[in-house]
Design a protein around this motif. Structure first.
Motif, PDB file in Angstrom:
ATOM      1  N   PRO A  41     -15.608 -12.880  65.158  1.00 59.00           N
ATOM      2  CA  PRO A  41     -14.563 -11.954  64.707  1.00 59.00           C
ATOM      3  C   PRO A  41     -14.227 -10.853  65.711  1.00 59.00           C
ATOM      4  N   SER A  42     -15.179 -10.458  66.531  1.00 59.25           N
ATOM      5  CA  SER A  42     -14.908  -9.399  67.508  1.00 59.25           C
ATOM      6  C   SER A  42     -14.031  -9.890  68.658  1.00 59.25           C
ATOM      7  N   ASP A  43     -13.815 -11.203  68.756  1.00 59.47           N
ATOM      8  CA  ASP A  43     -12.974 -11.770  69.815  1.00 59.47           C
ATOM      9  C   ASP A  43     -11.501 -11.856  69.426  1.00 59.47           C
ATOM     10  N   CYS A  44     -11.147 -11.357  68.241  1.00 60.93           N
ATOM     11  CA  CYS A  44      -9.734 -11.436  67.846  1.00 60.93           C
ATOM     12  C   CYS A  44      -9.333 -10.237  66.998  1.00 60.93           C
ATOM     13  N   ASP A  45      -8.029 -10.044  66.926  1.00 59.61           N
ATOM     14  CA  ASP A  45      -7.455  -8.991  66.083  1.00 59.61           C
ATOM     15  C   ASP A  45      -6.926  -9.579  64.779  1.00 59.61           C
ATOM     16  N   ILE A  46      -6.510 -10.848  64.840  1.00 61.05           N
ATOM     17  CA  ILE A  46      -5.958 -11.557  63.686  1.00 61.05           C
ATOM     18  C   ILE A  46      -6.544 -12.961  63.688  1.00 61.05           C
ATOM     19  N   ALA A  47      -6.942 -13.422  62.516  1.00 65.94           N
ATOM     20  CA  ALA A  47      -7.381 -14.814  62.363  1.00 65.94           C
ATOM     21  C   ALA A  47      -6.374 -15.520  61.464  1.00 65.94           C
ATOM     22  N   VAL A  48      -6.030 -16.748  61.821  1.00 67.28           N
ATOM     23  CA  VAL A  48      -5.157 -17.555  60.969  1.00 67.28           C
ATOM     24  C   VAL A  48      -5.905 -18.817  60.565  1.00 67.28           C
ATOM     25  N   ALA A  49      -5.667 -19.239  59.326  1.00 63.66           N
ATOM     26  CA  ALA A  49      -6.281 -20.452  58.782  1.00 63.66           C
ATOM     27  C   ALA A  49      -5.311 -21.031  57.768  1.00 63.66           C
ATOM     28  N   TYR A  50      -5.521 -22.274  57.406  1.00 57.96           N
ATOM     29  CA  TYR A  50      -4.674 -22.871  56.373  1.00 57.96           C
ATOM     30  C   TYR A  50      -4.748 -22.030  55.102  1.00 57.96           C
ATOM     31  N   ALA A  51      -3.604 -21.773  54.480  1.00 57.19           N
ATOM     32  CA  ALA A  51      -3.551 -20.988  53.254  1.00 57.19           C
ATOM     33  C   ALA A  51      -4.356 -21.665  52.150  1.00 57.19           C
ATOM     34  N   GLU A  52      -5.089 -20.862  51.428  1.00 56.21           N
ATOM     35  CA  GLU A  52      -5.873 -21.312  50.273  1.00 56.21           C
ATOM     36  C   GLU A  52      -6.967 -22.313  50.634  1.00 56.21           C
ATOM     37  N   SER A  53      -7.320 -22.389  51.911  1.00 59.34           N
ATOM     38  CA  SER A  53      -8.357 -23.333  52.344  1.00 59.34           C
ATOM     39  C   SER A  53      -9.739 -22.688  52.221  1.00 59.34           C
ATOM     40  N   PRO A  54     -10.780 -23.513  52.247  1.00 56.92           N
ATOM     41  CA  PRO A  54     -12.134 -22.945  52.267  1.00 56.92           C
ATOM     42  C   PRO A  54     -12.338 -22.017  53.468  1.00 56.92           C
ATOM     43  N   THR A  55     -11.717 -22.330  54.605  1.00 62.49           N
ATOM     44  CA  THR A  55     -11.851 -21.488  55.794  1.00 62.49           C
ATOM     45  C   THR A  55     -11.227 -20.121  55.565  1.00 62.49           C
ATOM     46  N   GLN A  56     -10.031 -20.071  54.986  1.00 60.03           N
ATOM     47  CA  GLN A  56      -9.403 -18.775  54.719  1.00 60.03           C
ATOM     48  C   GLN A  56     -10.261 -17.957  53.752  1.00 60.03           C
ATOM     49  N   ARG A  57     -10.764 -18.580  52.710  1.00 59.47           N
ATOM     50  CA  ARG A  57     -11.601 -17.856  51.742  1.00 59.47           C
ATOM     51  C   ARG A  57     -12.869 -17.320  52.405  1.00 59.47           C
ATOM     52  N   LEU A  58     -13.488 -18.136  53.251  1.00 56.15           N
ATOM     53  CA  LEU A  58     -14.708 -17.720  53.946  1.00 56.15           C
ATOM     54  C   LEU A  58     -14.434 -16.523  54.856  1.00 56.15           C
ATOM     55  N   LEU A  59     -13.383 -16.609  55.664  1.00 54.76           N
ATOM     56  CA  LEU A  59     -13.060 -15.519  56.587  1.00 54.76           C
ATOM     57  C   LEU A  59     -12.730 -14.232  55.835  1.00 54.76           C
ATOM     58  N   THR A  60     -11.962 -14.356  54.776  1.00 56.23           N
ATOM     59  CA  THR A  60     -11.564 -13.178  53.990  1.00 56.23           C
ATOM     60  C   THR A  60     -12.783 -12.522  53.351  1.00 56.23           C
ATOM     61  N   ARG A  61     -13.694 -13.336  52.875  1.00 54.23           N
ATOM     62  CA  ARG A  61     -14.890 -12.820  52.208  1.00 54.23           C
ATOM     63  C   ARG A  61     -15.875 -12.215  53.218  1.00 54.23           C
ATOM     64  N   TYR A  63     -15.340 -11.216  56.498  1.00 51.27           N
ATOM     65  CA  TYR A  63     -14.845 -10.239  57.463  1.00 51.27           C
ATOM     66  C   TYR A  63     -13.741  -9.403  56.823  1.00 51.27           C
ATOM     67  N   ARG A  64     -14.136  -8.506  55.960  1.00 46.00           N
ATOM     68  CA  ARG A  64     -13.183  -7.728  55.162  1.00 46.00           C
ATOM     69  C   ARG A  64     -12.280  -6.816  55.995  1.00 46.00           C
ATOM     70  N   ASP A  65     -12.726  -6.427  57.192  1.00 46.42           N
ATOM     71  CA  ASP A  65     -11.928  -5.536  58.036  1.00 46.42           C
ATOM     72  C   ASP A  65     -10.994  -6.285  58.981  1.00 46.42           C
ATOM     73  N   LEU A  66     -11.048  -7.603  58.969  1.00 47.51           N
ATOM     74  CA  LEU A  66     -10.231  -8.414  59.859  1.00 47.51           C
ATOM     75  C   LEU A  66      -8.970  -8.877  59.140  1.00 47.51           C
ATOM     76  N   LYS A  67      -7.847  -8.826  59.827  1.00 45.38           N
ATOM     77  CA  LYS A  67      -6.596  -9.348  59.274  1.00 45.38           C
ATOM     78  C   LYS A  67      -6.673 -10.875  59.300  1.00 45.38           C
ATOM     79  N   VAL A  68      -6.659 -11.504  58.121  1.00 44.04           N
ATOM     80  CA  VAL A  68      -6.705 -12.957  57.988  1.00 44.04           C
ATOM     81  C   VAL A  68      -5.399 -13.407  57.340  1.00 44.04           C
ATOM     82  N   ILE A  69      -4.707 -14.310  58.005  1.00 38.35           N
ATOM     83  CA  ILE A  69      -3.426 -14.805  57.498  1.00 38.35           C
ATOM     84  C   ILE A  69      -3.580 -16.270  57.110  1.00 38.35           C
TER      85      ILE A  69
END
Length: 183
Positions: A41-61, A63-69
């Protein structure tokens, strides 16, 4: 420069997301892709993942301070045309690695206005038991499909996709906001 990382567990998806997101943000941001296990997470300012995917849920949960789209796709005109040319009674299996992803692909198909063939969705593991005439799969899942399905190639229709306009807008807006905050 803003740093954006596309995160997905599938190698073909990594290439697709890096190419699409990188094209949209050319000159605005540095874009790279990686798997969930390599994500830093420290290597990016924004993370993108497929919407509603397990990856998006994991990143959002995690890394609460990271912008996840969560980005959405739409099937391209070529795919709409191919699906529309199937007979009205054709039973089409919409498949992906997970049921959730297959349902999202089915939603893209229905959102495109293709209603005439009949559709059922399932995971790759369900394919043997799906009584369909043809399977459809998103282009970036094509390589994964062939590791799990040994049936005839002519029974598979690969659907090319593009980022939805709303996802394009959301990604650009997030980068512009970070650039404005940094100025």
């Amino acid at each position: 420069m803003v740093r954006v990382t596309a995160v997905t567990p599938y190698p073909m998806s990594r290439l697709l997301l890096e190419r699409y997101v990188g094209g949209i943000l050319k000159g605005m941001a540095q874009v790279k892709s990686c798997g969930r296990e390599e994500f830093v997470p420290s290597d990016c300012d924004i993370a993108v993942a497929y919407a509603e995917s397990p990856t998006q849920r994991l990143l959002t949960r995690q890394y609460r301070d990271l912008k996840v789209i969560g980005i959405r796709f739409t099937i391209q005109a070529k795919a709409v045309r191919a699906l529309s040319q199937l007979g009205p009674g054709t039973l089409v299996g919409v498949v992906a690695d997970h049921h959730e992803c297959a349902n999202m692909l089915l939603r893209e198909i229905l959102d495109s206005g293709v209603f005439e063939p009949r559709f059922i969705s399932g995971a790759f593991s369900d394919m043997k038991s799906m009584p369909v005439e043809i399977f459809t799969v998103a282009e970036e899942m094509d390589a994964v499909l062939w590791t799990k399905y040994q049936g005839p190639r002519e029974k598979v229709m690969v659907l090319p996709r593009s980022l939805s306009p709303s996802s394009v807008g959301e990604i650009i807006s997030a980068v512009v906001q970070l650039q404005t905050e940094a100025s």
